[in-house]
Design a protein around this motif. Structure first.
Motif, PDB file in Angstrom:
ATOM      1  N   GLU A 186       9.240   4.778 -12.699  1.00  0.00           N
ATOM      2  CA  GLU A 186       8.310   3.473 -12.735  1.00  0.00           C
ATOM      3  C   GLU A 186       7.963   3.406 -14.231  1.00  0.00           C
ATOM      4  OE1 GLU A 186       5.361   3.542  -9.645  1.00  0.00           O
ATOM      5  OE2 GLU A 186       6.156   5.309  -8.798  1.00  0.00           O
TER       6      GLU A 186
ATOM      7  N   ASN B 295       9.096  15.377  -5.425  1.00  0.00           N
ATOM      8  CA  ASN B 295       8.174  14.755  -6.426  1.00  0.00           C
ATOM      9  C   ASN B 295       7.944  15.940  -7.328  1.00  0.00           C
ATOM     10  OD1 ASN B 295       8.084  12.191  -5.203  1.00  0.00           O
ATOM     11  ND2 ASN B 295       6.267  12.658  -4.147  1.00  0.00           N
TER      12      ASN B 295
ATOM     13  N   LYS C  88       0.966  -1.170   0.107  1.00  0.00           N
ATOM     14  CA  LYS C  88      -0.035   0.019   0.014  1.00  0.00           C
ATOM     15  C   LYS C  88       1.044   1.237   0.178  1.00  0.00           C
ATOM     16  CE  LYS C  88      -3.894  -2.079   2.357  1.00  0.00           C
ATOM     17  NZ  LYS C  88      -4.522  -2.375   3.561  1.00  0.00           N
ATOM     18  N   LYS C  89       2.064   1.218   0.272  1.00  0.00           N
ATOM     19  CA  LYS C  89       3.028   2.298   0.421  1.00  0.00           C
ATOM     20  C   LYS C  89       3.577   2.508  -1.065  1.00  0.00           C
ATOM     21  CE  LYS C  89       4.860   1.268   5.020  1.00  0.00           C
ATOM     22  NZ  LYS C  89       6.319   0.855   5.787  1.00  0.00           N
ATOM     23  N   SER C  90       3.874   4.059  -1.199  1.00  0.00           N
ATOM     24  CA  SER C  90       4.291   4.357  -2.565  1.00  0.00           C
ATOM     25  C   SER C  90       5.894   3.713  -2.731  1.00  0.00           C
ATOM     26  CB  SER C  90       4.281   5.625  -2.472  1.00  0.00           C
ATOM     27  OG  SER C  90       5.267   6.489  -1.729  1.00  0.00           O
ATOM     28  N   VAL C  91       6.112   3.612  -4.051  1.00  0.00           N
ATOM     29  CA  VAL C  91       7.438   3.266  -4.382  1.00  0.00           C
ATOM     30  C   VAL C  91       8.630   4.030  -3.632  1.00  0.00           C
ATOM     31  CG1 VAL C  91       8.806   2.786  -6.238  1.00  0.00           C
ATOM     32  CG2 VAL C  91       6.749   2.046  -6.276  1.00  0.00           C
TER      33      VAL C  91
ATOM     34  N   THR D 152       8.393   5.812  -0.903  1.00  0.00           N
ATOM     35  CA  THR D 152       8.580   5.765   0.518  1.00  0.00           C
ATOM     36  C   THR D 152       9.096   4.443   0.693  1.00  0.00           C
ATOM     37  OG1 THR D 152       6.282   6.860   0.713  1.00  0.00           O
ATOM     38  CG2 THR D 152       7.059   5.392   2.640  1.00  0.00           C
ATOM     39  N   ARG D 153       8.989   3.675   0.013  1.00  0.00           N
ATOM     40  CA  ARG D 153       9.515   2.164   0.219  1.00  0.00           C
ATOM     41  C   ARG D 153      11.384   2.240   0.057  1.00  0.00           C
ATOM     42  NH1 ARG D 153       6.528  -2.814  -2.333  1.00  0.00           N
ATOM     43  NH2 ARG D 153       8.063  -3.803  -0.941  1.00  0.00           N
TER      44      ARG D 153
ATOM     45  N   ASN E 111      10.373  11.216  -9.284  1.00  0.00           N
ATOM     46  CA  ASN E 111      10.594  10.999  -8.074  1.00  0.00           C
ATOM     47  C   ASN E 111      12.018  11.140  -7.776  1.00  0.00           C
ATOM     48  OD1 ASN E 111       7.906  10.566  -7.163  1.00  0.00           O
ATOM     49  ND2 ASN E 111       8.172   8.551  -8.083  1.00  0.00           N
TER      50      ASN E 111
END
Length: 186
Positions: A119, A97, A59-62, A64-65, A102
């Motif tokens: 992405e 962003n 569920k986390k954004s890429v 954030t990971r 990103n």
């Protein structure tokens, strides 16, 4: 070829065997429980926890990971693309962003690193844009292009010539495994 060494990290080439050794054999050896039902129940609970962790991470954004991954670095040496690199402990990490790009800026000692997270497939024109923005003004000391969907061959050659470090999906998931993070499913 059963055990792979990449820098200071070791990895089994068979992921099912690795899972079994870590989560079945190792727990069985350390367990004082004799009952097979109790052991099976513990294993089911463990798998349920893994599944829940996977759902939460998904569920986390890429970006954030990746920020979480960068915070895990601690001056380890890792081998990516058959070259050894040191992954410094970053003292400060900033996420931007902008223009659907990103960018993570990370600071280690007196060096400034830029991590560009793409992405989509990286094309030659995209790479020229990153290099002109970040390298020409000496804004950063090191650029790492994190390409989740691959990179064109010409863009890859330009990146190598410009000393831009490329992390492709295989490299990303290797780092996620090495730092005990949940892999990015592509």
């Amino acid at each position: 070829n059963f055990v792979l060494k990449r820098g200071v990290f070791y990895k089994l080439s068979d992921s099912v065997m690795e899972f079994w050794l870590k989560n079945v054999y190792n727990k069985k050896q350390k367990s004082f429980i004799i009952s097979a039902e109790d052991i099976a129940g513990q294993f089911r609970n463990y798998l349920a926890g893994l599944y829940q962790s996977f759902e939460e991470e998904s569920k986390k954004s890429v970006i954030t990971r990746f920020e979480s991954l960068l915070k895990s670095f601690g001056n380890e040496i890792v081998e990516i693309d058959k070259k050894s690199h040191r992954l410094p402990k970053f003292s400060k990490i900033e996420v931007f962003n902008e223009d659907k790009n990103n960018v993570i800026l990370a600071y280690a000692d007196s060096k400034k690193w830029a991590f560009i997270v793409e992405e989509k497939e990286v094309k030659e024109a995209d790479l020229f844009g990153y290099i002109s923005r970040l390298k020409s003004d000496k804004l950063v000391d090191k650029i790492v292009l994190i390409s989740l969907c691959g990179i064109e061959m010409n863009a890859k050659l330009i990146a190598k010539e410009s000393k831009v470090w490329i992390w492709e999906p295989e490299d990303i998931n290797f780092l996620m495994d090495a730092y005990k993070k949940i892999r990015i499913v592509l």
